[in-house]
Motif scaffolding. Structure first.
Motif, PDB file in Angstrom:
ATOM      1  N   CYS A 195      -9.152   7.647  -3.951  1.00  0.00           N
ATOM      2  CA  CYS A 195      -9.336   5.880  -4.091  1.00  0.00           C
ATOM      3  C   CYS A 195      -8.700   5.591  -2.644  1.00  0.00           C
ATOM      4  O   CYS A 195      -7.831   6.502  -1.889  1.00  0.00           O
ATOM      5  CB  CYS A 195      -9.162   5.606  -4.976  1.00  0.00           C
ATOM      6  SG  CYS A 195      -7.260   4.522  -5.316  1.00  0.00           S
ATOM      7  N   GLY A 196      -9.656   4.886  -2.038  1.00  0.00           N
ATOM      8  CA  GLY A 196      -9.718   3.887  -1.172  1.00  0.00           C
ATOM      9  C   GLY A 196      -8.086   3.078  -1.066  1.00  0.00           C
ATOM     10  O   GLY A 196      -8.579   2.119  -1.392  1.00  0.00           O
ATOM     11  N   LEU A 197      -7.114   3.833  -0.958  1.00  0.00           N
ATOM     12  CA  LEU A 197      -5.724   2.508  -1.575  1.00  0.00           C
ATOM     13  C   LEU A 197      -5.702   0.887  -1.439  1.00  0.00           C
ATOM     14  O   LEU A 197      -6.093   0.379  -1.292  1.00  0.00           O
ATOM     15  CB  LEU A 197      -4.168   3.520  -1.497  1.00  0.00           C
ATOM     16  CG  LEU A 197      -3.897   4.337  -1.526  1.00  0.00           C
ATOM     17  CD1 LEU A 197      -2.878   4.893  -1.601  1.00  0.00           C
ATOM     18  CD2 LEU A 197      -4.244   3.922  -3.217  1.00  0.00           C
ATOM     19  N   SER A 198      -6.226   1.079   0.328  1.00  0.00           N
ATOM     20  CA  SER A 198      -5.352  -0.289   1.085  1.00  0.00           C
ATOM     21  C   SER A 198      -6.978  -1.193   0.892  1.00  0.00           C
ATOM     22  O   SER A 198      -7.178  -2.007   1.016  1.00  0.00           O
ATOM     23  CB  SER A 198      -5.630   0.164   2.665  1.00  0.00           C
ATOM     24  OG  SER A 198      -7.190   0.437   3.599  1.00  0.00           O
ATOM     25  N   ASN A 199      -8.099  -0.285   0.047  1.00  0.00           N
ATOM     26  CA  ASN A 199      -9.001  -1.886  -0.001  1.00  0.00           C
ATOM     27  C   ASN A 199      -8.502  -2.905  -0.644  1.00  0.00           C
ATOM     28  O   ASN A 199      -8.563  -3.467  -1.187  1.00  0.00           O
ATOM     29  CB  ASN A 199      -9.819  -1.408  -0.937  1.00  0.00           C
ATOM     30  CG  ASN A 199     -10.754  -0.189  -0.222  1.00  0.00           C
ATOM     31  OD1 ASN A 199     -10.668  -0.184   1.388  1.00  0.00           O
ATOM     32  ND2 ASN A 199     -12.001   0.530  -0.637  1.00  0.00           N
ATOM     33  N   ILE A 200      -6.972  -2.703  -1.257  1.00  0.00           N
ATOM     34  CA  ILE A 200      -6.465  -3.569  -3.324  1.00  0.00           C
ATOM     35  C   ILE A 200      -6.246  -4.832  -1.624  1.00  0.00           C
ATOM     36  O   ILE A 200      -6.161  -5.859  -2.417  1.00  0.00           O
ATOM     37  CB  ILE A 200      -5.718  -3.052  -3.456  1.00  0.00           C
ATOM     38  CG1 ILE A 200      -5.334  -3.373  -4.633  1.00  0.00           C
ATOM     39  CG2 ILE A 200      -3.775  -2.063  -2.979  1.00  0.00           C
ATOM     40  CD1 ILE A 200      -6.586  -4.170  -5.519  1.00  0.00           C
ATOM     41  N   SER A 201      -5.860  -4.609  -0.680  1.00  0.00           N
ATOM     42  CA  SER A 201      -5.151  -5.563   0.178  1.00  0.00           C
ATOM     43  C   SER A 201      -5.346  -6.344   1.185  1.00  0.00           C
ATOM     44  O   SER A 201      -4.811  -7.666   1.553  1.00  0.00           O
ATOM     45  CB  SER A 201      -3.086  -5.069   0.670  1.00  0.00           C
ATOM     46  OG  SER A 201      -4.113  -4.163   1.802  1.00  0.00           O
ATOM     47  N   PHE A 202      -7.250  -5.920   1.154  1.00  0.00           N
ATOM     48  CA  PHE A 202      -7.421  -7.064   1.739  1.00  0.00           C
ATOM     49  C   PHE A 202      -7.537  -8.768   2.082  1.00  0.00           C
ATOM     50  O   PHE A 202      -7.190  -8.841   0.614  1.00  0.00           O
ATOM     51  CB  PHE A 202      -9.288  -6.784   1.960  1.00  0.00           C
ATOM     52  CG  PHE A 202      -9.658  -5.450   2.729  1.00  0.00           C
ATOM     53  CD1 PHE A 202      -9.310  -5.143   3.384  1.00  0.00           C
ATOM     54  CD2 PHE A 202      -9.802  -4.207   1.479  1.00  0.00           C
ATOM     55  CE1 PHE A 202      -9.505  -3.836   4.835  1.00  0.00           C
ATOM     56  CE2 PHE A 202     -10.752  -3.095   2.578  1.00  0.00           C
ATOM     57  CZ  PHE A 202     -10.315  -2.948   3.847  1.00  0.00           C
ATOM     58  N   GLY A 203      -7.618  -8.941   3.235  1.00  0.00           N
ATOM     59  CA  GLY A 203      -6.919 -10.336   3.323  1.00  0.00           C
ATOM     60  C   GLY A 203      -5.649 -11.286   2.752  1.00  0.00           C
ATOM     61  O   GLY A 203      -5.640 -11.451   2.363  1.00  0.00           O
TER      62      GLY A 203
END
Ligand code: THG
Length: 269
Positions: A195-203
């Motif tokens: 998975c694209g890990l950093s998607n979780i922390s957007f915003g």
């Protein structure tokens, strides 16, 4: 853990500029530093308009291959760009990605079958977009795994991406990812899960803190690959520690080696 280095992505400002200006050295440096940090694959996303993308992809592929023999992860939905890249790769690549969307099923899946590549499967389609439940995502994954296997790919060539959506847009979003990872690991034990890990922390503030914590939780439920920044030393440390603590690092070798090589822990100046 199979690490897919994410940094050669034309939607990033500096990379977009390097692509436009054909800045060979910049791209080579990005490739090399990600491989030295432990990437197994390098994601290649030109991020340019459909007309330019085939040429840009070919230039990226050839430039990267002049500096490393790491296999590539061709990140595009554009069949023309993918085909041009596939005709030039030295090592069997991953294609990133196919989904339940008609256009990708018709344009991308046949290329993966023809070139017998690895293939990332996204749990989304035209009907619902990204389903909000694990069951909804699994319905799409089941369909895609079936098509890929019927077309001749091995389960071990498949990388299921259950899709990570920002925790800032839904406080249960990480839980959906854990459930999906568990469901995929149970249904398809030989497939990889990425998975694209950093998607979780957007915003959110302190993104790296969130990414690290999320990574360790995903590893606990069966994530075995990640599309991520391998130059994030803290993240790489968490990855190695979490894998070791899950019994996936015989004699703690990977962790110890990374430490001795100076790839994790405080930087010696
Ligand atoms: N799943 C799959 N493929 C993917 C994604 C995914 N490919 C693209 C993306 N998501 C993963 N790749 C990146 C590449 C770069 C960055 C984030 C994800 C990145 N972002 C900076 C940030 O978030 O702060 C901003 C960009 C910049 O540097 O200008 O670097 O989920 N299968």
């Amino acid at each position: 853990m199979i690490i897919i280095g994410e940094k050669i992505n034309g939607t990033r400002k500096a990379v977009g500029l390097a692509i436009r200006e054909r800045d060979t050295e910049f791209i080579k440096q990005l490739a090399l530093s990600q491989v030295q940090a432990g990437s197994h694959y390098l994601d290649v996303n030109a991020g340019t308009s459909p007309e330019r993308e085939p040429d840009d992809m070919v230039w990226l592929v050839e430039t990267i291959q002049e500096t490393t023999d790491a296999p590539l992860c061709l990140d595009s939905a554009n069949p023309k760009a993918l085909k041009a890249a596939l005709d030039r790769v030295v090592k069997t690549p991953l294609i990133n990605s196919v989904s339940g969307e008609k256009q990708r099923l018709e344009g991308v899946l046949p290329l993966a079958l023809e070139y017998k590549t690895g293939l990332i499967l996204l749990a989304l389609d035209d009907k619902v977009g990204i389903p909000s439940t694990c069951a909804g995502r699994m319905e799409i994954v089941d369909h895609l795994v079936g098509l890929a296997k019927d077309g001749g790919l091995e389960e071990s060539q498949l990388y299921v991406d259950p899709l990570v959506t920002a925790i800032s847009t839904g406080d249960k979003n990480a839980l959906i990812t854990y459930d999906s990872i568990k469901a995929v690991a149970t249904a398809y034990p030989k497939a990889h899960i990425t998975c694209g890990l950093s998607n979780i922390s957007f915003g959110m503030p302190l993104r790296s803190l969130i990414n690290q914590t999320f990574l360790s939780m995903c590893i606990q439920v069966g994530l075995d690959s990640a599309i991520t920044d391998p130059n994030d030393r803290n993240l790489m440390g968490v990855m190695l520690a979490a894998e070791m603590l899950m019994g996936k690092d015989k004699y703690c070798q990977n962790y110890s080696r990374a430490y001795r090589a100076g790839r994790i822990g405080p930087k010696n100046i």
